[in-house]
Design a protein around this motif. Structure first.
Motif, PDB file in Angstrom:
ATOM      1  N   LYS A  14       0.861  -1.255   0.056  1.00 16.29           N
ATOM      2  CA  LYS A  14      -0.130  -0.102   0.076  1.00 16.29           C
ATOM      3  C   LYS A  14       0.992   1.342  -0.052  1.00 16.29           C
ATOM      4  N   GLY A  15       0.552   2.048  -0.879  1.00 18.39           N
ATOM      5  CA  GLY A  15       1.189   3.359  -0.911  1.00 18.39           C
ATOM      6  C   GLY A  15       2.575   3.480  -1.490  1.00 18.39           C
ATOM      7  N   ILE A  16       3.199   2.200  -1.933  1.00 19.18           N
ATOM      8  CA  ILE A  16       4.676   2.531  -2.138  1.00 19.18           C
ATOM      9  C   ILE A  16       4.714   2.728  -3.811  1.00 19.18           C
ATOM     10  N   SER A  17       5.809   3.099  -4.226  1.00 16.85           N
ATOM     11  CA  SER A  17       6.141   3.512  -5.672  1.00 16.85           C
ATOM     12  C   SER A  17       6.195   2.365  -6.501  1.00 16.85           C
ATOM     13  N   GLN A  18       5.970   2.353  -7.911  1.00 17.05           N
ATOM     14  CA  GLN A  18       6.199   1.312  -8.827  1.00 17.05           C
ATOM     15  C   GLN A  18       7.569   0.707  -8.548  1.00 17.05           C
ATOM     16  N   ASP A  19       8.489   1.729  -8.771  1.00 15.12           N
ATOM     17  CA  ASP A  19      10.015   1.331  -8.487  1.00 15.12           C
ATOM     18  C   ASP A  19      10.132   0.412  -7.252  1.00 15.12           C
ATOM     19  N   ALA A  20       9.717   0.830  -5.964  1.00 15.34           N
ATOM     20  CA  ALA A  20       9.948   0.061  -4.886  1.00 15.34           C
ATOM     21  C   ALA A  20       9.118  -1.264  -5.073  1.00 15.34           C
ATOM     22  N   MET A  21       8.085  -1.301  -5.607  1.00 16.06           N
ATOM     23  CA  MET A  21       7.516  -2.606  -5.801  1.00 16.06           C
ATOM     24  C   MET A  21       8.066  -3.651  -6.705  1.00 16.06           C
ATOM     25  N   ILE A  22       8.695  -3.011  -7.670  1.00 20.01           N
ATOM     26  CA  ILE A  22       9.339  -3.952  -8.578  1.00 20.01           C
ATOM     27  C   ILE A  22      10.803  -4.465  -7.980  1.00 20.01           C
ATOM     28  N   THR A  23      11.480  -3.504  -6.833  1.00 20.48           N
ATOM     29  CA  THR A  23      12.625  -3.972  -6.225  1.00 20.48           C
ATOM     30  C   THR A  23      12.131  -4.991  -5.284  1.00 20.48           C
ATOM     31  N   HIS A  24      11.080  -4.651  -4.649  1.00 20.12           N
ATOM     32  CA  HIS A  24      10.807  -5.707  -3.457  1.00 20.12           C
ATOM     33  C   HIS A  24      10.394  -7.069  -4.069  1.00 20.12           C
ATOM     34  N   LEU A  25       9.663  -7.252  -4.955  1.00 21.94           N
ATOM     35  CA  LEU A  25       9.173  -8.350  -5.986  1.00 21.94           C
ATOM     36  C   LEU A  25      10.418  -8.903  -6.006  1.00 21.94           C
ATOM     37  N   SER A  26      11.410  -8.469  -7.021  1.00 21.60           N
ATOM     38  CA  SER A  26      12.558  -8.739  -7.490  1.00 21.60           C
ATOM     39  C   SER A  26      13.466  -9.491  -6.327  1.00 21.60           C
ATOM     40  N   ARG A  27      13.464  -8.808  -5.086  1.00 23.47           N
ATOM     41  CA  ARG A  27      14.158  -9.482  -3.927  1.00 23.47           C
ATOM     42  C   ARG A  27      13.476 -10.630  -3.286  1.00 23.47           C
ATOM     43  N   PHE A  28      12.085 -10.603  -3.445  1.00 24.30           N
ATOM     44  CA  PHE A  28      11.548 -11.628  -2.803  1.00 24.30           C
ATOM     45  C   PHE A  28      11.809 -12.967  -3.628  1.00 24.30           C
ATOM     46  N   VAL A  29      11.501 -13.057  -4.954  1.00 21.53           N
ATOM     47  CA  VAL A  29      11.535 -14.070  -6.017  1.00 21.53           C
ATOM     48  C   VAL A  29      12.938 -14.448  -5.885  1.00 21.53           C
ATOM     49  N   SER A  30      14.100 -13.677  -6.244  1.00 20.58           N
ATOM     50  CA  SER A  30      15.367 -14.212  -6.137  1.00 20.58           C
ATOM     51  C   SER A  30      15.898 -14.686  -4.939  1.00 20.58           C
TER      52      SER A  30
END
Length: 368
Positions: A159-175
């Motif tokens: 909630k409320g995070i930017s698209q860049d932050a979302m992509i960074t977080h998802l990448s970190r989780f999946v990797s």
């Protein structure tokens, strides 16, 4: 029905039920002509997915003439049918047991160890690492690590995070989930299917095509995100995986070819282009249509003068080098952002602000 019709034709024809089925099969499709014929029957509604799986199984059991690549085709065909059934379902178990069960369902009838967590340590020689390996987790701690990663993700709020932050977080989780490498074989395919199901679970309308068309890029991007070698001057490089997800979720057009991921690429492959911003003819004039990454940065800066740390905090980013190389520098090169002290780049009070061009765009995209 035209037997030569490919899966793209089903997707283009616009019939919702056939379009969805074709898209799912396209994620898993391999080389067997028999698989394609069986998939078409399923898409047309002549058979259901369980009948398709049984036909594929019976086909290889009844073959009287063996071909050199039959074993590979049989594995690929069975896995394709299994993945298609999984992606057709609307259920998802976001747990360690769910991940292990997913491996079993994908490789049922293919691996004897389907659904079994590895009980040995592994290394894998990687082309992109010139024969070196990622350091995978030791087998004693696999379930504990999976439990931890899934719990952290379950408690994370988008909630409320930017698209860049979302992509960074998802990448970190999946990797991170991939690097645990819970399974001796089929780990990447399991990670890919788990990722698709999870993204759908949290609200994304994910197309399967990206995983089908760029499966090796996806794997090599996971490798680069988890490889560090201080002697060779190589740091973890999640940017390649982030670009995969930027294409998947944001519709960007990064050129997803494996040669860009090599730790020592040739000059030709040293800079991965975003095809959204590439022009057909050279020009000294910066593009007037910035990428979404630059637009996000322009929104962050607005009328302020910000340090690198302040901008990163606003965007929810942690990797300073990644931010400078792929967010700040492109914005400066295209004339949207400038330094407060351009003649002293390392000035202790260095700040960044929008140029007249940047301010003009800021107003157009909703700035005050």
């Amino acid at each position: 029905m035209n037997e030569n019709m490919d899966f793209e034709a089903y997707i283009r024809q616009g019939e919702p039920d056939k379009k969805e089925k074709a898209s799912i099969w396209q994620t898993a499709i391999e080389t067997s002509d028999y698989l394609k014929e069986t998939a078409r029957k399923h898409i047309e509604g002549d058979i259901d997915i369980d009948q398709a799986r049984e036909l594929i199984k019976a086909y290889y059991q009844s073959k009287s003439v063996r071909e050199p690549d039959d074993d590979e085709k049989q594995e690929a065909d069975k896995v394709s049918a299994n993945i298609t059934k999984i992606l057709s379902s609307k259920t998802f178990d976001f747990s360690t047991n769910g991940l292990v069960s997913l491996h079993r369902r994908i490789f049922e009838g293919v691996f004897k160890h389907a659904g079994k967590v590895r009980d040995y340590d592994i290394t894998k020689k990687e082309w992109v690492l010139e024969g070196d390996t990622v350091n995978y987790l030791n087998f004693e701690d696999l379930r504990r690590a999976i439990n931890y990663d899934l719990e952290q993700e379950r408690n994370f709020s988008y909630k409320g995070i930017s698209q860049d932050a979302m992509i960074t977080h998802l990448s970190r989780f999946v990797s991170g989930l991939w690097q645990i490498h819970a399974f001796g074989e089929g780990n990447t395919r399991t990670t890919a299917v788990f990722t698709i199901l999870y993204l759908r679970h949290i609200g994304f309308k994910v197309s399967n095509d990206m995983f089908a068309q760029h499966s090796w890029y996806f794997r090599n991007a996971l490798v680069r995100a988890n490889y560090k070698n201080a002697v060779k001057g190589i740091d973890y490089s999640p940017v390649y995986l982030e670009r995969f997800f930027r294409n998947l979720l944001l519709g960007e057009k990064w050129d997803l070819r494996n040669r860009y991921l090599h730790i020592n690429p040739s000059k030709e492959w040293s800079e991965q282009p975003n095809l959204d911003t590439r022009t057909s003819t050279p020009s000294s004039t910066p593009s007037s249509t910035p990428s979404s990454t630059i637009s996000e940065l322009i929104r962050v800066i607005g009328h302020d003068e910000l340090s690198v740390k302040q901008m990163m905090d606003c965007k929810g980013l942690k990797d300073r080098k990644n931010f400078i190389d792929y967010h700040l520098v492109p914005a400066i090169k295209e004339g949207f952002v400038e330094m407060k002290y351009p003649n002293s780049p390392r000035h202790p009070r260095q700040r960044y602000l929008l140029t007249a061009k940047g301010l003009s765009l800021y107003k157009k995209i909703g700035g005050e």
